[in-house]
Design a protein around this motif. Structure first.
Motif, PDB file in Angstrom:
ATOM      1  N   HIS A  15      -0.855  29.533  56.376  1.00  0.00           N
ATOM      2  CA  HIS A  15      -1.734  30.141  55.385  1.00  0.00           C
ATOM      3  C   HIS A  15      -3.107  30.411  55.984  1.00  0.00           C
ATOM      4  CE1 HIS A  15       1.215  29.272  52.213  1.00  0.00           C
ATOM      5  NE2 HIS A  15       1.402  28.115  52.850  1.00  0.00           N
ATOM      6  N   THR A  16      -3.934  31.108  55.214  1.00  0.00           N
ATOM      7  CA  THR A  16      -5.284  31.439  55.665  1.00  0.00           C
ATOM      8  C   THR A  16      -6.279  31.231  54.530  1.00  0.00           C
ATOM      9  OG1 THR A  16      -5.001  33.772  55.032  1.00  0.00           O
ATOM     10  CG2 THR A  16      -4.453  33.187  57.308  1.00  0.00           C
ATOM     11  N   GLY A  17      -7.554  31.280  54.890  1.00  0.00           N
ATOM     12  CA  GLY A  17      -8.626  31.295  53.896  1.00  0.00           C
ATOM     13  C   GLY A  17      -8.684  30.063  53.016  1.00  0.00           C
ATOM     14  N   ALA A  18      -9.026  30.312  51.729  1.00  0.00           N
ATOM     15  CA  ALA A  18      -9.244  29.222  50.782  1.00  0.00           C
ATOM     16  C   ALA A  18      -7.983  28.387  50.578  1.00  0.00           C
ATOM     17  CB  ALA A  18      -9.715  29.796  49.448  1.00  0.00           C
ATOM     18  N   ARG A  19      -6.834  29.042  50.565  1.00  0.00           N
ATOM     19  CA  ARG A  19      -5.589  28.292  50.357  1.00  0.00           C
ATOM     20  C   ARG A  19      -5.335  27.344  51.532  1.00  0.00           C
ATOM     21  NH1 ARG A  19      -1.268  27.486  47.531  1.00  0.00           N
ATOM     22  NH2 ARG A  19       0.796  27.278  48.454  1.00  0.00           N
ATOM     23  N   GLN A  20      -5.555  27.808  52.738  1.00  0.00           N
ATOM     24  CA  GLN A  20      -5.357  26.945  53.894  1.00  0.00           C
ATOM     25  C   GLN A  20      -6.304  25.749  53.864  1.00  0.00           C
ATOM     26  OE1 GLN A  20      -6.551  28.278  57.896  1.00  0.00           O
ATOM     27  NE2 GLN A  20      -4.485  27.740  58.585  1.00  0.00           N
ATOM     28  N   ASN A  21      -7.559  25.989  53.511  1.00  0.00           N
ATOM     29  CA  ASN A  21      -8.538  24.897  53.443  1.00  0.00           C
ATOM     30  C   ASN A  21      -8.125  23.852  52.404  1.00  0.00           C
ATOM     31  OD1 ASN A  21     -10.020  26.316  55.324  1.00  0.00           O
ATOM     32  ND2 ASN A  21     -11.428  27.190  53.821  1.00  0.00           N
ATOM     33  N   ALA A  22      -7.701  24.334  51.238  1.00  0.00           N
ATOM     34  CA  ALA A  22      -7.326  23.408  50.174  1.00  0.00           C
ATOM     35  C   ALA A  22      -6.051  22.639  50.523  1.00  0.00           C
ATOM     36  CB  ALA A  22      -7.142  24.171  48.869  1.00  0.00           C
ATOM     37  N   MET A  23      -5.093  23.323  51.150  1.00  0.00           N
ATOM     38  CA  MET A  23      -3.847  22.650  51.520  1.00  0.00           C
ATOM     39  C   MET A  23      -4.088  21.618  52.620  1.00  0.00           C
ATOM     40  SD  MET A  23      -0.987  25.673  51.375  1.00  0.00           S
ATOM     41  CE  MET A  23       0.337  24.518  51.710  1.00  0.00           C
ATOM     42  N   CYS A  24      -5.019  21.916  53.503  1.00  0.00           N
ATOM     43  CA  CYS A  24      -5.375  20.953  54.545  1.00  0.00           C
ATOM     44  C   CYS A  24      -5.950  19.684  53.903  1.00  0.00           C
ATOM     45  CB  CYS A  24      -6.394  21.573  55.499  1.00  0.00           C
ATOM     46  SG  CYS A  24      -7.033  20.442  56.749  1.00  0.00           S
ATOM     47  N   LYS A  25      -6.816  19.867  52.929  1.00  0.00           N
ATOM     48  CA  LYS A  25      -7.406  18.712  52.244  1.00  0.00           C
ATOM     49  C   LYS A  25      -6.317  17.880  51.560  1.00  0.00           C
ATOM     50  CE  LYS A  25     -10.910  17.436  48.812  1.00  0.00           C
ATOM     51  NZ  LYS A  25     -10.043  16.479  48.114  1.00  0.00           N
ATOM     52  N   ARG A  26      -5.385  18.585  50.926  1.00  0.00           N
ATOM     53  CA  ARG A  26      -4.304  17.886  50.221  1.00  0.00           C
ATOM     54  C   ARG A  26      -3.440  17.081  51.211  1.00  0.00           C
ATOM     55  NH1 ARG A  26      -4.331  15.955  45.568  1.00  0.00           N
ATOM     56  NH2 ARG A  26      -2.546  14.584  45.656  1.00  0.00           N
TER      57      ARG A  26
ATOM     58  N   HIS B 213      -7.590  29.177  63.844  1.00  0.00           N
ATOM     59  CA  HIS B 213      -7.482  29.085  65.296  1.00  0.00           C
ATOM     60  C   HIS B 213      -6.919  27.746  65.747  1.00  0.00           C
ATOM     61  CE1 HIS B 213     -10.725  32.193  64.862  1.00  0.00           C
ATOM     62  NE2 HIS B 213      -9.998  32.765  65.797  1.00  0.00           N
ATOM     63  N   PHE B 214      -7.183  26.672  64.996  1.00  0.00           N
ATOM     64  CA  PHE B 214      -6.897  25.335  65.495  1.00  0.00           C
ATOM     65  C   PHE B 214      -5.783  24.583  64.771  1.00  0.00           C
ATOM     66  CE2 PHE B 214     -11.300  25.732  67.163  1.00  0.00           C
ATOM     67  CZ  PHE B 214     -11.039  25.428  68.485  1.00  0.00           C
ATOM     68  N   CYS B 215      -5.443  24.979  63.542  1.00  0.00           N
ATOM     69  CA  CYS B 215      -4.463  24.196  62.778  1.00  0.00           C
ATOM     70  C   CYS B 215      -3.080  24.251  63.434  1.00  0.00           C
ATOM     71  CB  CYS B 215      -4.372  24.702  61.339  1.00  0.00           C
ATOM     72  SG  CYS B 215      -3.218  23.734  60.326  1.00  0.00           S
ATOM     73  N   VAL B 216      -2.452  23.078  63.567  1.00  0.00           N
ATOM     74  CA  VAL B 216      -1.116  22.999  64.170  1.00  0.00           C
ATOM     75  C   VAL B 216      -0.111  22.386  63.193  1.00  0.00           C
ATOM     76  CG1 VAL B 216      -1.889  22.921  66.567  1.00  0.00           C
ATOM     77  CG2 VAL B 216      -1.800  20.791  65.257  1.00  0.00           C
ATOM     78  N   HIS B 217      -0.505  22.154  61.953  1.00  0.00           N
ATOM     79  CA  HIS B 217       0.406  21.622  60.933  1.00  0.00           C
ATOM     80  C   HIS B 217       1.431  22.700  60.572  1.00  0.00           C
ATOM     81  CE1 HIS B 217       1.858  20.160  57.036  1.00  0.00           C
ATOM     82  NE2 HIS B 217       1.399  18.970  57.378  1.00  0.00           N
ATOM     83  N   SER B 218       2.688  22.347  60.521  1.00  0.00           N
ATOM     84  CA  SER B 218       3.754  23.339  60.342  1.00  0.00           C
ATOM     85  C   SER B 218       3.632  24.126  59.047  1.00  0.00           C
ATOM     86  CB  SER B 218       5.122  22.646  60.399  1.00  0.00           C
ATOM     87  OG  SER B 218       5.209  21.627  59.405  1.00  0.00           O
ATOM     88  N   SER B 219       3.150  23.507  57.957  1.00  0.00           N
ATOM     89  CA  SER B 219       3.023  24.206  56.673  1.00  0.00           C
ATOM     90  C   SER B 219       1.646  24.823  56.496  1.00  0.00           C
ATOM     91  CB  SER B 219       3.301  23.242  55.510  1.00  0.00           C
ATOM     92  OG  SER B 219       4.624  22.752  55.569  1.00  0.00           O
ATOM     93  N   VAL B 220       0.605  24.065  56.757  1.00  0.00           N
ATOM     94  CA  VAL B 220      -0.765  24.529  56.520  1.00  0.00           C
ATOM     95  C   VAL B 220      -1.113  25.707  57.419  1.00  0.00           C
ATOM     96  CG1 VAL B 220      -3.200  23.857  56.529  1.00  0.00           C
ATOM     97  CG2 VAL B 220      -1.461  22.212  55.806  1.00  0.00           C
ATOM     98  N   SER B 221      -0.627  25.702  58.645  1.00  0.00           N
ATOM     99  CA  SER B 221      -0.980  26.760  59.603  1.00  0.00           C
ATOM    100  C   SER B 221      -0.431  28.119  59.210  1.00  0.00           C
ATOM    101  CB  SER B 221      -0.476  26.390  61.003  1.00  0.00           C
ATOM    102  OG  SER B 221       0.930  26.245  61.014  1.00  0.00           O
TER     103      SER B 221
END
Length: 862
Positions: free
Chosen positions: A134-145, A124-132
């Motif tokens: 994706h969804t689920g576990a992959r999105q969470n991990a990519m956000c951390k990276r 709902h909130f991610c505005v990063h062009s790449s991370v946004s």
């Protein structure tokens, strides 16, 4: 702004409150004062969201003042026998973020401006062009990276300028827009603000689910938990404690472990960077050990012998909930099982693997989707005690053949999930651990030492069985009345046969009969010709809607119906829904065609769908609801079948059937509630199925008295036409004067509104005075306002002689003289006149509802 004294608590309300709204706020304050739970049912259109916000925030403001005074009082601090009061934070939850948007809109209308925030996921909130993307576990991990590598300038902006952005009194879209303009990460901004917020708004799946709730890192201790739209919470509680997994999911998790192993062993990912606190050899050994556990689980799922179930005609294996521990732990020759003591090591292995899989933004992998899913299964299986697993859970293993037409049909409607089933060509086993008691999740919330749990909805009845199902005490229970006068603002009927006298029965055995389909279509034609504005045509399921509309399309009936009112279908996608609603509203704005009494449009929707539950129809958007069939949960849904069997086995024979019927009638009441949305609204409901004739007593208490079994199709059309004022010509009363609370849209009122349909006194003859009055919109406007108490009797001074006579007959004014016209009006049959009269007061006050656990309240003072 009026202020009401509710049991000693000053509550500010934006409008003059009605009796039922004061009763509702009393129940809320009563529960909060003593720190108890409350189960509150109030019909749709009574303003329960506004009442709930004002009562809860008013009580919290009052409590904050008491806490402040106690802190400055030497006497209070020196008395150790008196516990110090605290000021709880409020968690306000609803089913969807769209409904939370409406809650925020209501909050803005009050005088209360608490520190508030809406919570949601990265999706709902991610505005990063790449991370946004994706969804689920992959999105969470990519956000951390991205954060670790400082590649997200929004997160960098949050650390530098986050304090300069406010999220208070904003919905999700407004928060995202504001933060994006300021180069601040919305996701981390709302999480930071939540730590100090007085009011948190959240979808209740996030609040009920332990994993998502714990990720917020905010304590629930001494919190007020509010669940709006609570008729869906039972299903959400059960789903949050349940899990299902296919053999393909296990194979996918094994592949993810292999991918992580190869990325490190082949040097594609630098181990020292991806795993700074772990040696490469240790990681590879950990991956191998975890893989053996999963291979053992993959084999274990195939051990139990399946048998054909007579009721569902499927191959399946059923067992008590504790059997899940056997399946997980027995293993095979390829690897050991998964015991409770292995859970911690496996969780560590999954976490490490996902870190490797998402180390690089460019890495093409699943991101640990299947490992994350397995983690959820292990959490659900190992958290409860063995006795609780047997008491509240059921294990099921079944096989699904993707290309079987019979199997596809049975998966067409999933009562417990909105997700569409995946179909394949191979036989795949699915392992299910299903919780069939919402008490598991509710008791877990209570264990956090919350201040109060308030569950509210327009459709919670029967309240006793609902409270029992939750498994926690509800000392305060309210079954509220409606803000409208249903005798004048609501018409209802049960129609058992169509114009050709063919029984209207949408049961499975009859719903495809051509005679039924034809007579149902002709019924809709007749009703559409006399109901103004928008008509909500509610079907039991998408399958029923599609089949009936297709039959009408082929026979030409759909074209005939559309000539009266254009018909729009509810789509299954969110994007398409918005477009359909725009077209529907455009059609409603158009004037009736020449020679037609009414205009408007038809919206064909599905019970439990987005339109029958998630959309707030106001005024002309839903002037009438026509219900087709009874929306029972799908008997082909395995979970529905299993829950019925579970309830019969755990309780007494028939408990499953009673639950099945209760779910259907709740969906009916929820859909029928779309017709009234505020104090000055009006509308009609028609239940087109013979089975409702013996089930009217199960309708909502405010609906029940006005829904009569119609003797014929002609009687139903005539009653509907009289209610909407279709006498000799189309006549519409002037909009009624606002009384305290504004209408949310047009409030055009039909001429028939003056006395439950003036046509009920007319006989519709050209020589009748009422027939002549029907052509005088000015007279009709005054008569309608007098009848509803919106004008004083002196307003009758400007009426024509015929209208004054009718006003006297209706006892809205007193006429000392008896003119010839008055005699003509009073010549109406005694039963008709009596029906129009109200003994005693013109608008009798409804009795106050009983509030269990409440004491006598102080008089309201403004």
């Amino acid at each position: 702004m009026p202020t009401y004294d509710i049991a000693g608590v000053p509550v500010e309300f934006p409008y003059e409150a009605y009796d039922c709204q004061l009763d509702y706020m009393r129940a809320v304050v009563r529960a909060l004062e003593v720190g108890s739970n409350a189960l509150l049912e109030s019909p749709t259109g009574t303003g329960k969201t506004l009442c709930l916000l004002c009562a809860a925030l008013g009580w919290r403001r009052h409590r904050a003042q008491e806490v402040s005074e106690a802190r400055t009082s030497w006497e209070a601090q020196s008395d150790a026998t008196v516990p110090l009061k605290t000021c709880p934070r409020i968690w306000y939850s609803s089913r969807t973020h769209g409904q939370l948007r409406q809650v925020m809109s209501e909050l803005k209308r009050t005088s209360y401006k608490p520190a508030s925030v809406i919570l949601g996921s990265r999706e709902h909130f991610c505005v990063h062009s790449s991370v946004s993307r994706h969804t689920g576990a992959r999105q969470n991990a990519m956000c951390k990276r991205a954060r670790d590598d400082c590649k997200c300038h929004f997160h960098v902006g949050f650390r530098k300028n986050g304090s300069k952005v406010s999220t208070a009194l904003k919905d999700i879209e407004e928060i995202v827009s504001t933060c994006k303009e300021a180069n601040v990460c919305p996701y981390y901004k709302v999480r930071e603000d939540a730590k100090e917020a007085e009011l948190l708004l959240i979808a209740y799946d996030y609040l009920i689910g332990s994993q998502t709730r714990e990720s917020l890192q905010i304590s629930l201790k001494n919190s007020i938990l509010i669940f709006d739209e609570g008729h869906n919470i039972e299903r959400s509680c059960e789903a949050s404690a349940s899990f299902e997994l296919t053999q393909a999911d296990i194979a996918g998790a094994i592949t993810e472990l292999d991918d992580a192993f190869e990325l490190i062993s082949e040097g594609t990912v630098n181990a020292a960077e991806a795993l700074p606190d772990m040696a490469e050899d240790a990681f590879l050994k950990l991956m191998n050990a975890a893989k053996k556990h999963l291979m053992g689980l993959e084999d274990s799922v195939s051990v139990d012998k399946l048998a054909k179930d007579a009721r569902t005609d499927r191959m399946m294996f059923k067992a008590p909930g504790s059997h899940i521990l056997t399946i997980l732990g027995r293993g095979s020759a390829r690897g050991g099982g998964v015991a409770k003591e292995d859970f911690k090591n496996l969780s560590n292995a999954f976490k490490r693997a996902m870190s490797v899989l998402t180390y690089s933004m460019e890495t093409a992998s699943s991101g640990g989707l299947y490992l994350d899913k397995l983690q959820g299964l292990f959490s659900a299986a190992f958290k409860p005690e063995v006795t609780e697993l047997d008491k509240n859970y059921q294990v099921l293993i079944y096989e699904e053949i993707g290309d079987s037409k019979k199997g596809s049909k049975r998966k067409a409607v999933d009562f417990f999930s909105d997700a569409a089933p995946r179909e394949g060509d191979a036989v795949v086993r699915t392992l299910c651990l299903w919780c069939f008691s919402c008490s598991v999740a509710m008791r877990e919330l209570q264990q956090h030492e919350v201040h109060s749990v308030i569950i509210t909805s327009g459709t919670l009845s029967p309240l006793d069985s609902t409270a029992e199902a939750f498994g926690v005490p509800f000392p305060v229970v309210l079954e509220n009345t409606h803000v409208i006068d249903t005798r004048k603002q609501l018409w209802g009927g049960v129609l058992t046969a169509g114009p050709a006298k063919i029984t209207l029965d949408a049961s499975f055995a009859n719903r495809s009969e051509q005679g039924y389909l034809r007579d149902l279509g002709n019924t809709l034609k007749g009703i559409a010709a006399c109901a103004p504005d928008g008509l909500l045509l509610a079907f039991s399921s998408y399958a029923q809607k599609n089949s009936i509309l297709q039959a009408w399309r082929e026979s030409g009936l759909l074209e005939e119906i559309s000539n009266l009112k254009p018909l729009f279908e509810e789509p299954q996608g969110n994007a398409e829904t918005k477009l359909v609603l725009e077209r529907y509203n455009t059609a409603l704005s158009k004037a009736p065609m020449p020679g037609r009494h009414v205009g408007g449009a038809i919206l064909a929707a599905v019970c439990r769908g987005k339109l029958c539950e998630g959309i707030d129809f106001t005024d002309k958007q839903c002037r009438m609801v026509v219900m087709v069939g009874i929306p029972f949960p799908s008997k082909y849904d395995l979970r529905v079948v299993m829950k019925q069997s579970f309830l019969d086995a755990r309780g007494s024979e028939g408990d499953g059937w009673r639950w099945y019927n209760r779910e259907a009638i709740r969906a009916v009441n929820q859909t029928l509630g779309r017709v009234i949305r505020h104090r000055n609204d009006f509308g009609a409901v028609l239940l087109c199925d013979v089975r409702y004739a013996s089930n009217r007593n199960r309708l909502s208490s405010w609906l029940k008295p006005q829904v009569a079994v119609q003797t014929s199709f002609e009687a139903a059309v005539s009653g509907c036409a009289r209610f909407f004022g279709i006498v000799n010509s189309e006549s519409v009363l002037a909009p009624p004067t606002s009384h305290g609370q504004p209408d949310r849209g047009s409030t055009s009122t039909p001429s028939g509104r003056a006395s439950e349909g003036l046509g009920s006194l007319s006989g519709a003859g050209p020589g009748n005075p009422v027939g002549r009055i029907a052509d005088n919109s000015s007279d009709l406007g005054v008569l309608g306002a007098l009848w509803r108490g919106r004008k004083r009797p002196k307003a009758a001074e400007g009426l024509t002689e015929e209208a004054l006579a009718l006003a006297s007959a209706l006892r809205v004014v007193h006429s000392p003289a008896t003119s010839s016209s008055a005699v003509a009006v009073r010549g109406v049959t005694g039963s008709q006149t009596a029906a129009a009269r109200v003994p005693g007061d013109r608008v009798p006050t409804a009795p106050r509802p009983f509030i269990r656990g409440a004491t006598a309240q102080k008089p309201i003072s403004t």
